[in-house]
Enzyme design. Sequence first.
Site, PDB file in Angstrom:
ATOM      1  N   HIS A  16       0.842  -1.204   0.000  1.00 25.37           N
ATOM      2  CA  HIS A  16       0.000   0.000   0.000  1.00 25.37           C
ATOM      3  C   HIS A  16       0.874   1.250   0.000  1.00 25.37           C
ATOM      4  CE1 HIS A  16      -3.094  -2.619   2.246  1.00 25.37           C
ATOM      5  NE2 HIS A  16      -3.612  -2.392   1.053  1.00 25.37           N
ATOM      6  N   LYS A  40     -16.656  -6.567   6.327  1.00 24.93           N
ATOM      7  CA  LYS A  40     -15.398  -7.057   6.894  1.00 24.93           C
ATOM      8  C   LYS A  40     -15.392  -6.874   8.400  1.00 24.93           C
ATOM      9  CE  LYS A  40     -12.414  -6.291   2.890  1.00 24.93           C
ATOM     10  NZ  LYS A  40     -11.146  -5.688   2.429  1.00 24.93           N
ATOM     11  N   ARG A  89      -2.194  -6.341  -8.007  1.00 27.25           N
ATOM     12  CA  ARG A  89      -1.148  -7.330  -7.730  1.00 27.25           C
ATOM     13  C   ARG A  89      -1.175  -8.456  -8.742  1.00 27.25           C
ATOM     14  NH1 ARG A  89      -3.181  -8.726  -1.926  1.00 27.25           N
ATOM     15  NH2 ARG A  89      -5.002  -8.690  -3.243  1.00 27.25           N
ATOM     16  N   SER A 127      -3.206  -7.597   3.182  1.00 27.13           N
ATOM     17  CA  SER A 127      -3.436  -7.415   4.616  1.00 27.13           C
ATOM     18  C   SER A 127      -3.838  -8.729   5.266  1.00 27.13           C
ATOM     19  CB  SER A 127      -4.525  -6.361   4.845  1.00 27.13           C
ATOM     20  OG  SER A 127      -4.093  -5.103   4.377  1.00 27.13           O
TER      21      SER A 127
END
Length: 165
Positions: A16, A40, A89, A127
């Site tokens: 990040h 989440k 990614r 994460s």
Amino acid sequence: MIALYPGSFDPITLGHLDIIERGVLLFEKVIVTVMYNPNKQPLFSVEKRVEQIIECTQHLPRVEVDSYRGLTVDYAKLRKAQVLLRGLRVLSDFEKELQMAHTNKTLSKEVQTVFLATNNEYSFLSSSTVKEIAQFGGSIAHMVPENVLRDLQEYYQKKNERHKL
């Protein structure tokens, strides 16, 4: 031009941070925004995540950190950001992010999405991966800023102490 870099950042990783640092080279200002995500279960509170990001971006001149509850495009318009900055990614990120970009475009024609490919050294990093490794005491020093490393170690140390009782 102002860019908005939204995410849950639970926690912020070096991947990040790489996107933020590169975004500062491209835009007048980068607003890193911790978004509330009701889907989440975060490890850290929104306030703690904002604090973590402020600490690890203090060396960057045109970065602002905030939080928001609601639609990202609404917040972008509120802050007069013309760009949503997103990191990619792997191919599966692209599919999800492209869908989100198209959806955001239906909500606001004024806000564009710009994708930055993640540097190879961070292409594996998420994460979720960081939290999973940290939970079992694995080394994450090469994955997160120092302040986040301390916070994660403290969190899991306290959690493990509670489970021993």
